[in-house]
Design a protein around this motif. Structure first.
Motif, PDB file in Angstrom:
ATOM      1  N   PHE A  53      -1.292  -5.739  -4.440  1.00 53.24           N
ATOM      2  CA  PHE A  53      -0.621  -6.986  -4.527  1.00 53.24           C
ATOM      3  C   PHE A  53      -0.811  -7.765  -3.519  1.00 53.24           C
ATOM      4  O   PHE A  53      -1.107  -7.532  -2.196  1.00 53.24           O
ATOM      5  CB  PHE A  53       0.658  -6.385  -4.760  1.00 53.24           C
ATOM      6  N   THR A  54      -0.565  -8.858  -3.550  1.00 49.27           N
ATOM      7  CA  THR A  54      -0.904  -9.999  -2.624  1.00 49.27           C
ATOM      8  C   THR A  54       0.204 -10.070  -1.638  1.00 49.27           C
ATOM      9  O   THR A  54       0.157 -10.964  -0.624  1.00 49.27           O
ATOM     10  CB  THR A  54      -0.647 -11.574  -3.449  1.00 49.27           C
ATOM     11  N   ASN A  55       1.290  -9.208  -1.932  1.00 51.97           N
ATOM     12  CA  ASN A  55       2.218  -9.248  -0.769  1.00 51.97           C
ATOM     13  C   ASN A  55       2.146  -8.099   0.196  1.00 51.97           C
ATOM     14  O   ASN A  55       2.909  -7.743   0.794  1.00 51.97           O
ATOM     15  CB  ASN A  55       3.605  -9.098  -1.411  1.00 51.97           C
ATOM     16  N   GLY A  56       0.960  -7.491   0.015  1.00 56.05           N
ATOM     17  CA  GLY A  56       0.539  -6.433   1.119  1.00 56.05           C
ATOM     18  C   GLY A  56       1.165  -4.978   0.612  1.00 56.05           C
ATOM     19  O   GLY A  56       1.288  -4.074   1.503  1.00 56.05           O
ATOM     20  N   THR A  57       1.181  -4.692  -0.493  1.00 55.87           N
ATOM     21  CA  THR A  57       1.335  -3.532  -1.033  1.00 55.87           C
ATOM     22  C   THR A  57       0.592  -2.896  -2.074  1.00 55.87           C
ATOM     23  O   THR A  57      -0.236  -3.589  -2.515  1.00 55.87           O
ATOM     24  CB  THR A  57       3.040  -3.456  -1.955  1.00 55.87           C
ATOM     25  N   THR A  98      -7.832 -13.988  -2.204  1.00 54.40           N
ATOM     26  CA  THR A  98      -8.564 -13.223  -0.993  1.00 54.40           C
ATOM     27  C   THR A  98      -7.657 -12.975   0.117  1.00 54.40           C
ATOM     28  O   THR A  98      -6.631 -13.690   0.528  1.00 54.40           O
ATOM     29  CB  THR A  98      -9.917 -13.946  -0.663  1.00 54.40           C
ATOM     30  N   LYS A  99      -8.075 -11.959   0.544  1.00 56.32           N
ATOM     31  CA  LYS A  99      -7.146 -11.390   2.058  1.00 56.32           C
ATOM     32  C   LYS A  99      -7.542 -12.054   3.209  1.00 56.32           C
ATOM     33  O   LYS A  99      -8.520 -13.034   3.000  1.00 56.32           O
ATOM     34  CB  LYS A  99      -7.485  -9.984   2.037  1.00 56.32           C
ATOM     35  N   VAL A 100      -6.868 -11.876   4.163  1.00 57.54           N
ATOM     36  CA  VAL A 100      -7.230 -12.596   5.476  1.00 57.54           C
ATOM     37  C   VAL A 100      -8.702 -12.443   5.884  1.00 57.54           C
ATOM     38  O   VAL A 100      -9.355 -13.315   6.341  1.00 57.54           O
ATOM     39  CB  VAL A 100      -6.400 -12.189   6.711  1.00 57.54           C
ATOM     40  N   TYR A 142      -8.681  -9.061  -3.668  1.00 56.79           N
ATOM     41  CA  TYR A 142      -7.741  -7.624  -3.714  1.00 56.79           C
ATOM     42  C   TYR A 142      -8.226  -6.914  -4.863  1.00 56.79           C
ATOM     43  O   TYR A 142      -8.687  -7.163  -5.704  1.00 56.79           O
ATOM     44  CB  TYR A 142      -6.438  -8.325  -4.129  1.00 56.79           C
ATOM     45  N   THR A 143      -8.099  -5.674  -4.590  1.00 61.48           N
ATOM     46  CA  THR A 143      -8.695  -4.490  -5.591  1.00 61.48           C
ATOM     47  C   THR A 143      -7.560  -4.463  -6.758  1.00 61.48           C
ATOM     48  O   THR A 143      -6.456  -4.287  -6.777  1.00 61.48           O
ATOM     49  CB  THR A 143      -8.734  -3.183  -4.953  1.00 61.48           C
ATOM     50  N   VAL A 144      -8.209  -4.595  -7.858  1.00 60.83           N
ATOM     51  CA  VAL A 144      -7.181  -4.670  -9.217  1.00 60.83           C
ATOM     52  C   VAL A 144      -8.210  -3.983 -10.273  1.00 60.83           C
ATOM     53  O   VAL A 144      -9.158  -4.458 -10.761  1.00 60.83           O
ATOM     54  CB  VAL A 144      -6.834  -5.966  -9.803  1.00 60.83           C
ATOM     55  N   ASN A 145      -7.962  -2.763 -10.592  1.00 49.13           N
ATOM     56  CA  ASN A 145      -8.744  -1.901 -11.755  1.00 49.13           C
ATOM     57  C   ASN A 145      -7.869  -1.110 -12.188  1.00 49.13           C
ATOM     58  O   ASN A 145      -6.638  -1.113 -12.226  1.00 49.13           O
ATOM     59  CB  ASN A 145     -10.072  -1.132 -10.898  1.00 49.13           C
TER      60      ASN A 145
END
Length: 608
Positions: A201-205, A185-187, A192-195
């Motif tokens: 990405f979890t590194n903010g990209t 989960t984000k802050v 995170y959207t993955v489809n």
């Protein structure tokens, strides 16, 4: 066993150390390379991570070696303990040049736009789409990457290959973390959207895909505009069929794609933010297709490579169609001799290919020519046969050369005397007609052709007519041809001109003919909606290779052959009647199903 730089490594660690030393030495010097390896001996992956950030090529060979480096079983046949055998081919120098360009674009910031034009099957998508995208998001070099393809399905397939690396590559997961994590989960507490079309990405990209038919105007992610756009095969066959379609596709690129991101930001004369990088990857489909126009656009750094490496002034024809005159006698070159064996009508299909292949093997050293990826392209199977079978596709897809548009399509037309043709055994016979409605000076010709498929799978045009005829004349001539060719079973007449009225009249005349009365035919009377050039292109190679043979004894044979040889595409040719008729015949006769009569034998004849 790992194969790299003409060396063999029986363990992954030996390969990793060799690779690190090689690239550290290139960037610094050998002493520094050795010192860095010693200082980081407990965790060389961290050293590799640092080096990878300044060298895309090293990153791909180290962190994605399963994709780019050949790996096999050990010499004794045993299975390696620390790496998995694959089917990767040794890369060519052209692939390394692509990574050099990636370094110039994404690390050195020397270029903002590039057109990567490579032959079909050259792994350009793997090298400059999948691998570069993985690099960009491992190091956060791109906050928002937009991937474009000709269709939404193609675009999602590109993204699937990228997701596979992030989900399965152990080295990348170890060093860069689990960058795709649907459970994280984000802050703000959101997942995170993955489809199929996007990944956060979890590194903010972020990566999103788009098909060429979808607008990219205003694309953004959380207020961030795309920092990289990669259009991979962003054009389709339908985008090149007309001038309007080609212009529309190029206009979309310049007005939408090129405006999708941001310009570079300068402060006090110093660049503090790079411009959005625009990359086009593809193959030439037409002299004025998107990739061709981008190649001529001075704003783009262009790489254009052809499968065969030609010498200065040399052409593909010089290789495959070479012949010379010695003491007044013409002698065909080895490739031309090989071609004649491959299309020898006296042999069946399997025999032709096998004998041609054997001829190549017997003269391989003399016939070999240089290619950009010798590990993949066999001169006979992958290049010569493709050239012979479909020259237009070969020149476009493998040679990135569409300059022949406007040239004559047919280099030769095989002809035989009727007596020789009739010695063959035929399996099915059709009359094909392309009628014309007027008879003035600029009118088309009415073209008729009786064609048969023989047991050798060649097509023989046994009878033909090409004249300017009035309606009633035309219908009577059709019946006369049927009276001369009693084995015709199917009649194909283009419907566009007379909307079926001519079929009705010809049927009436058949009932009045003492020879044809009572004879039954299968009639095909369809509107022709397919692009004419596209249809005629299907018979270019069979005609040039002598697989369609025309009777030389008919009244109009000479003029018909002349008209065929003059064809340059419908935009550049005043008359295309006969080749249009023959192409229609060739395409239709393939669909005829031959019914074989089964004879039941009396068991008593066998003593049963």
């Amino acid at each position: 066993m790992i194969y790299f730089d003409n060396k063999q490594f029986d363990t992954e660690i030996k390969y990793d150390v060799y690779l690190l030393k090689k690239y550290l030495t290139e960037h610094y010097d050998e002493d520094t390379a050795i010192a860095l390896l010693k200082n980081n001996s407990s965790d060389i992956d961290k050293l590799a991570e640092a080096l990878g950030e300044i060298d895309v090529e090293f990153f791909c060979l180290y962190f994605m070696s399963d994709t780019f480096v050949p790996k096999g079983v050990n010499d004794d046949g045993s299975y390696p303990e620390d790496h998995t055998p694959n089917v990767a081919r040794t890369l060519s120098r052209g692939h390394y040049e692509l990574w050099d360009i990636a370094n110039e674009i994404f690390i050195e910031d020397k270029r903002d736009k590039a057109a990567i034009i490579e032959p079909r099957g050259y792994a350009k998508t793997t090298i400059f789409d999948m691998a570069v995208s993985v690099y960009l998001h491992c190091y956060k070099k791109s906050l928002f990457t937009l991937l474009g393809a000709k269709t939404d399905t193609d675009a999602t397939q590109f993204l699937d290959s990228i997701k596979k690396v992030f989900n399965e590559n152990k080295k990348i997961i170890k060093n860069f973390g689990k960058l795709i994590d649907i459970k994280a989960t984000k802050v703000n507490g959101e997942r995170y959207t993955v489809n199929a079309n996007e990944v956060e990405f979890t590194n903010g990209t972020y990566i999103r895909t788009v098909g060429s038919g979808t607008s990219v105007r205003g694309a953004n992610w959380g207020g961030i505009r795309p920092t990289v756009f990669i259009g991979d095969d962003f054009q389709d066959e339908k985008n090149i069929l007309t001038d309007a379609a080609r212009e529309k596709q190029y206009s979309k690129w310049t007005k939408e794609v090129e405006e999708v991101g941001d310009k570079a930001v300068y402060r006090n004369g110093k660049k503090i933010k790079a411009a959005t990088k625009i990359i086009a990857i593809g193959t030439v489909l037409h002299i004025d297709c998107l990739m061709s126009k981008l190649a001529r656009n001075n704003d783009y750094y262009t790489v254009l490579r052809r499968a065969i490496i030609l010498e200065p002034g040399q052409t593909v024809e010089d290789i495959f169609e070479y012949g010379e005159t010695i003491e007044g006698e013409y002698k065909p070159g080895l490739w031309l001799q090989c071609h004649d064996i491959y299309f020898d009508e006296k042999l069946n299909e399997d025999e032709r290919k096998e004998k041609a292949r054997q001829f190549y093997e017997d003269h391989k050293e003399e016939m070999q020519f240089e290619t950009w990826w010798p590990e993949k392209w066999d001169c006979f199977n992958d290049l010569a046969i493709k050239y012979w079978e479909n020259r237009a596709a070969f020149m476009s897809e493998l040679m990135n050369d569409a300059s022949s548009i406007g040239e004559k399509w047919f280099k030769s037309v095989a002809t035989r005397a009727k007596e020789e043709i009739e010695n063959h055994t035929f399996t099915k016979t059709m009359l094909s007609i392309d009628p014309a409605s007027t008879t003035n000076k600029k009118s088309d010709f009415t073209a008729m052709a009786v064609g048969s498929k023989a047991t050798n799978d060649f097509t023989y045009i046994r009878d033909l007519l090409m004249k300017k005829l009035g309606y009633e004349q035309y219908c009577k001539k059709a019946v006369e041809i049927l009276e001369r060719n009693l084995d015709v079973t199917h009649i194909n007449i283009e419907r566009n001109t007379f909307q079926g009225a001519d079929v009705v009249r010809i049927k009436e005349l058949i009932t009045e003919s003492p020879i044809l009365k009572g004879k039954k035919y299968e009639w095909i009377n369809e509107m022709q909606k397919k692009n004419k050039d596209e249809k005629i292109s299907t018979v270019v190679d069979p005609m040039n290779n002598g697989q369609i043979i025309i009777c030389s004894d008919c009244e109009d044979s000479k003029e018909a052959v002349k008209q065929i040889l003059e064809f340059q595409g419908q935009l550049y040719t005043p008359h295309d009647d006969m080749i249009d008729c023959i192409s229609e015949l060739e395409n239709k006769i393939k669909t005829i199903k031959v019914t074989t009569t089964v004879k039941i034998l009396d068991r008593k004849n066998f003593g049963l």
